[in-house]
Design an enzyme around this catalytic site. Structure first.
Site, PDB file in Angstrom:
ATOM      1  N   PRO A  31       0.835  -1.203   0.000  1.00 25.30           N
ATOM      2  CA  PRO A  31       0.000   0.000   0.000  1.00 25.30           C
ATOM      3  C   PRO A  31       0.870   1.254   0.000  1.00 25.30           C
ATOM      4  CG  PRO A  31      -0.014  -1.070   2.156  1.00 25.30           C
ATOM      5  CD  PRO A  31       0.700  -1.993   1.223  1.00 25.30           C
ATOM      6  N   CYS A  52       0.468   5.567  -0.436  1.00 25.33           N
ATOM      7  CA  CYS A  52      -0.259   6.812  -0.700  1.00 25.33           C
ATOM      8  C   CYS A  52       0.251   7.448  -1.978  1.00 25.33           C
ATOM      9  CB  CYS A  52      -0.050   7.797   0.446  1.00 25.33           C
ATOM     10  SG  CYS A  52      -0.883   7.305   1.952  1.00 25.33           S
ATOM     11  N   GLN A  97      -6.678  -1.107   1.332  1.00 23.85           N
ATOM     12  CA  GLN A  97      -6.180  -0.925   2.700  1.00 23.85           C
ATOM     13  C   GLN A  97      -7.071   0.109   3.381  1.00 23.85           C
ATOM     14  OE1 GLN A  97      -2.578   1.259   3.831  1.00 23.85           O
ATOM     15  NE2 GLN A  97      -1.906  -0.542   4.990  1.00 23.85           N
ATOM     16  N   TYR A 150      -0.585   5.202  13.033  1.00 25.59           N
ATOM     17  CA  TYR A 150      -1.950   5.665  12.754  1.00 25.59           C
ATOM     18  C   TYR A 150      -2.893   5.112  13.830  1.00 25.59           C
ATOM     19  CZ  TYR A 150       0.305   7.252   8.547  1.00 25.59           C
ATOM     20  OH  TYR A 150       1.167   7.879   7.687  1.00 25.59           O
ATOM     21  N   LEU A 173      12.363  -3.156   1.744  1.00 26.89           N
ATOM     22  CA  LEU A 173      13.620  -3.355   1.026  1.00 26.89           C
ATOM     23  C   LEU A 173      13.784  -4.789   0.521  1.00 26.89           C
ATOM     24  CD1 LEU A 173      16.082  -1.000   2.944  1.00 26.89           C
ATOM     25  CD2 LEU A 173      15.037  -0.684   0.689  1.00 26.89           C
ATOM     26  N   ARG A 229       8.593   0.550  -3.014  1.00 31.50           N
ATOM     27  CA  ARG A 229       9.312   1.458  -3.917  1.00 31.50           C
ATOM     28  C   ARG A 229       9.862   0.760  -5.151  1.00 31.50           C
ATOM     29  NH1 ARG A 229      12.584   3.527   1.146  1.00 31.50           N
ATOM     30  NH2 ARG A 229      12.090   1.349   1.626  1.00 31.50           N
TER      31      ARG A 229
END
Ligand code: FNR
Length: 354
Positions: free
Chosen positions: A23, A25, A100, A182, A301, A324
């Site tokens: 997930p 943003c 999510q 969160y 990673l 990423r």
């Protein structure tokens, strides 16, 4: 034979392989958290690229649960309509679309990264966040209002209603975001939960909100839909949430109807000393899988096909999530499949290139 490219069945849903888009943003929602063409193309490209599970970004169950004003949401029928083209395209590529579901708690109403840091004021579309208490996360964040018990009940209900809407919107699985400082993690961690009511104090009380959400989401989606939960498996802070706590939580989540624990870490404290390096969170997934006996996802990673293969083949996790690396290369799964000797399976539209 590649373990990474073996299907994984969760309830009535089968992921075609063990590679998931983590997930992330995108800070690209339209007004009121509606997903846009960006989400259709971004998530759609990763489905074309061969990831078996496509997770949306943190998608808020209530407007004040967005991290930034540009985050997606799923709190109305308009959101259901706006998500349908996204899920439809992803599913048509053979991938499993999953949402999510999130509430940002005291980390809500912050700037998207390229617009600034800290809290967004009302004048710029921000709002007063809610949290376990009334302390801001950092001095430049907005001061939250402490949730009372009726506010907590509304949060639980909002997760359940959003989960039901997710099915209407064409999502085939749901992930509960209980990580990264969160709202749910804010209640779990002793660093951020100083409540003296039934939602604070010992570990069982701090787990109560997350478990209520898990049970409510499971009830809302029925028995056929997979429910995942992302947790911060450790706070990486002395006196904070630990992997031992996570083993207990994972067992309770499984009993509440969660099918797979996605093991991330950190986010509750700016003081965390995180040993970032290749696969640095994989041992957390492995420990939870071994000691709680639940399926896990590993993230953080993971960039090399052989590394991802080893995680699944070696029994450290059942799923790998790439963040990423899939931003850099949406076709990573298809390239990895070819490298690992699994059928690369490019889409028919691209067959002449191979
Ligand atoms: C993230 N991450 C994240 N995590 C999450 O649970 N919900 C989210 O919405 C986001 N958003 C997000 C945005 C961006 C731009 C990045 C880079 C990351 C964390 C992400 O899912 C993942 O756990 C980390 O990025 C570590 O994995 P990688 O990137 O090393 O593969």
């Amino acid at each position: 034979m590649s373990a990474l490219f073996t299907p994984l069945s969760l309830r009535a849903v089968t992921l075609p392989n063990r590679v998931a888009l983590a997930p992330m943003c995108q800070y690209s929602a339209g007004p009121d958290g509606l997903p846009t063409d960006w989400h259709r193309v971004h998530l759609g490209s990763r489905a074309v690229g061969g990831a078996g599970l496509i997770l949306t970004e943190a998608t808020a169950v209530v407007p004040e649960g967005r991290i930034s004003p540009q985050d997606t949401g799923l709190w109305s029928d308009a959101h259901v309509d706006a998500w349908r083209p996204v899920t439809g395209f992803v599913a048509a590529q053979g991938a499993v679309p999953a949402v999510q579901l999130a509430h940002a708690g005291f980390k809500a109403s912050t700037y998207r990264p390229w617009d600034g840091r800290g809290g967004v004021p009302d004048a710029e579309g921000g709002w007063t966040p809610v949290g376990p208490g009334d302390e801001p996360f950092l001095p430049d964040h907005r001061r939250p209002t402490a949730l009372d018990e009726s506010g907590i009940a509304r949060v639980v209900e909002a997760f359940a209603v959003a989960a039901a809407r997710a099915l209407d919107a064409g999502f085939a699985a749901v992930e509960i975001h209980a990580a990264h400082g969160y709202l749910l993690h804010e209640f779990l961690s002793p660093l951020t939960n100083h409540r003296t009511d039934g939602y604070g104090g010992d570990r069982a009380a701090r787990m109560r909100l997350t478990l209520e959400v898990a049970r409510a989401v499971r009830a809302a989606v029925g028995e056929r839909t997979p429910v995942l939960a992302r947790i911060s498996a450790t706070d990486w802070v002395e006196g904070g949430w630990t992997v031992e706590d996570s083993v207990v939580l994972a067992g309770e989540l499984a009993a509440a109807g969660v099918d797979l624990v996605d093991a991330s870490s950190g986010g509750a404290s700016a003081r965390a000393a995180i040993p970032v390096g290749p696969g640095y969170q994989v041992p957390l997934a492995a420990r939870i899988r071994r000691d709680a006996g639940v399926l896990t996802g590993a993230v953080g990673l993971i960039v090399e096909p052989e590394q991802a293969e080893e995680i699944v083949a070696g029994g450290e996790a059942d799923l790998v999530l790439l963040g990423r690396e899939l931003l850099r290369d949406p076709y990573w799964p298809r390239r990895a499949a070819a490298k690992l000797g699994a059928a690369p399976g490019w889409p028919d539209q691209y067959a002449r290139a191979f």
